[in-house]
Design an enzyme around this catalytic site. Structure first.
Site, PDB file in Angstrom:
ATOM      1  N   ASP A  23       0.791  -1.238   0.000  1.00 10.44           N
ATOM      2  CA  ASP A  23       0.000   0.000   0.000  1.00 10.44           C
ATOM      3  C   ASP A  23       0.822   1.287   0.000  1.00 10.44           C
ATOM      4  OD1 ASP A  23      -2.446  -1.135  -0.268  1.00 10.44           O
ATOM      5  OD2 ASP A  23      -2.965  -1.125   1.865  1.00 10.44           O
ATOM      6  N   LYS A  82       3.489   0.991  -4.877  1.00 10.09           N
ATOM      7  CA  LYS A  82       4.314   0.348  -5.917  1.00 10.09           C
ATOM      8  C   LYS A  82       3.560   0.270  -7.247  1.00 10.09           C
ATOM      9  CE  LYS A  82       4.815  -3.377  -3.417  1.00 10.09           C
ATOM     10  NZ  LYS A  82       4.214  -2.945  -2.141  1.00 10.09           N
ATOM     11  N   THR A  83       2.344  -0.285  -7.169  1.00 16.31           N
ATOM     12  CA  THR A  83       1.566  -0.446  -8.400  1.00 16.31           C
ATOM     13  C   THR A  83       1.218   0.911  -9.001  1.00 16.31           C
ATOM     14  OG1 THR A  83       0.668  -2.505  -7.530  1.00 16.31           O
ATOM     15  CG2 THR A  83      -0.495  -1.529  -9.380  1.00 16.31           C
ATOM     16  N   HIS A 109       9.166  -7.991  -3.101  1.00 16.07           N
ATOM     17  CA  HIS A 109      10.466  -8.629  -2.986  1.00 16.07           C
ATOM     18  C   HIS A 109      10.400 -10.133  -3.199  1.00 16.07           C
ATOM     19  CE1 HIS A 109       8.892  -7.793   1.140  1.00 16.07           C
ATOM     20  NE2 HIS A 109       8.825  -9.095   1.066  1.00 16.07           N
TER      21      HIS A 109
END
Ligand code: GDP
Ligand code: MG
Length: 370
Positions: free
Chosen positions: A89, A92-93, A137
């Site tokens: 949250d 990243k996206t 990761h």
């Protein structure tokens, strides 16, 4: 150690599997055709049948990627490969999507963006950057576990309103372990309560010293949502890439890494390959893990059919015999016979590993029954 299933050995000898099992029984070994015997036992067995033994070692068959290092004069600059990591949250996206939107050639192609596991952006200055689209990761460590070190630069995303969280710290540790340079993207600076300075201070505790704190790790304040400072982040990546002097030989048989792969209903097995060196071409014959194939089509991240893909380019490959695993290496080879040889050798090795059990000898069998 080398091992082979009785079945495979019988095929190679041109003898019935049952006859091999019988002979092994006479040699005091209880095995079924599906079980594995070691190379020494296999040799005895082969001689028992009056055949000549020819052992094939890994070095005879396997592709030795370390052997053919590309001479310095063949190397040309290539785009950096970037992975985005950070806590859930933290954006990243959103950041991957926002950065994708900065691509100056995407508009020209007029294509629908294809999510193939990686994409390439051309900045307004003409620099090319490849982003791995599988954030987190897990993907990074999984690839590394398979020996695939494709990432040149890690972007660590930290939400300015949240701070350093467990996965942030994990990402820092993974990045350090991999020896990959990091750029910190302090995200969500548009939010009330965003405190970028606090992030910089907290990073010190984990020995990540950003430039603003007189260190050498670049940090950029961004908002993925409001698309703030994305150009600064791209500049930071380009600068870091320049320092790394990334190069590859584009004029050789291609080698690449599987970023993701799937079985597509209409198209069959499809793999996204990130080319490491060389140029992958339609018609190329290749091995990838235990699979082989011939490139039937190449599709880029903009959904466009292309004839070739050079170093640091992500491309979807059609024409595989099966679905490979992420992190496996694709190697272009001379011809289909060679591709089959390597693939079947690897399949055997994989089968041997799965079925490897010490053949029970009769004494232990009987004592077990008693
Ligand atoms: P991920 O889990 O790291 O991939 O995070 P997401 O990209 O899914 O983002 C999580 C949430 O944060 C979503 O609701 C996003 O809309 C929001 N978000 C991401 N970036 C920003 C930002 O720069 N500003 C604000 N205000 N919200 C953001
Ligand atoms: Mg996400």
């Amino acid at each position: 150690p080398e091992a082979i299933t009785v079945q495979e050995l019988s095929k190679r000898m041109g003898e019935k599997g049952a006859d091999l099992v019988k002979t092994l029984f006479k040699m005091d070994m209880m095995v079924t055709v599906n079980q594995t015997i070691d190379a020494d036992t296999a040799e005895l067995l082969v001689e028992e049948f009056g055949h000549i033994v020819k052992r094939v070692s890994e070095a005879d068959v396997e592709i030795d990627t370390n052997k053919d290092v590309d001479p310095e004069e063949t190397l040309k600059p290539r785009a950096p490969v970037v992975t985005i990591m950070g806590h859930v949250d933290h954006g990243k996206t959103s950041l991957l999507d926002a950065l994708r939107g900065t691509d100056v050639v995407a508009g020209e192609a007029g294509g629908i963006t294809q999510h193939i596991g990686a994409y390439k952006v051309t900045t307004k200055d003409g620099a090319e950057i490849t982003f791995l689209d599988t954030p987190g990761h897990e993907a990074f460590t999984e690839m590394r576990a398979r020996g695939a070190n494709v990432t040149d630069i890690v972007i660590l995303v930290v939400a300015a309103d949240d701070g350093l969280m467990p996965q942030t710290i994990e990402a820092i540790n993974h990045t350090k372990a991999a020896g990959v340079p990091m750029i910190v993207a302090i995200n969500k600076i548009d939010k009330d309560g965003a405190n970028p300075q606090k992030i910089r201070e907290r990073l010190l505790e984990h020995e990540v010293i950003v430039e603003a704190m007189s260190g050498d790790v670049q940090d950029v304040e961004v908002s993925a949502l409001k698309k703030l400072n994305l150009d600064k982040l791209l500049d930071a990546i380009a600068l870091q890439a320049e320092l790394l002097e990334l190069k590859a030989n584009p004029d050789r048989a291609a080698e690449g890494t599987v970023v993701e792969a799937k079985l597509d209903k209409g198209r069959g097995p499809v793999a996204t390959i990130l080319v490491n060196r060389g140029t992958l071409k339609v018609g190329d014959v290749f091995v990838v893990g235990t699979e082989s194939g011939k490139v039937r089509a190449l599709i880029d991240d903009k959904g466009k059919q292309v004839k070739t893909a050079g170093p640091a380019s992500p491309v979807e490959v059609l024409g595989l015999s099966g679905v490979p695993s992420a992190g496996e290496t694709l190697s272009v080879v001379e011809n289909e016979a060679r591709a089959r040889e390597v693939a079947s050798y690897r399949q055997e090795q994989a089968t041997s590993r799965r079925t490897a059990i010490a053949p029970a000898n009769l004494d232990t069998m009987f004592s077990a029954l008693a």
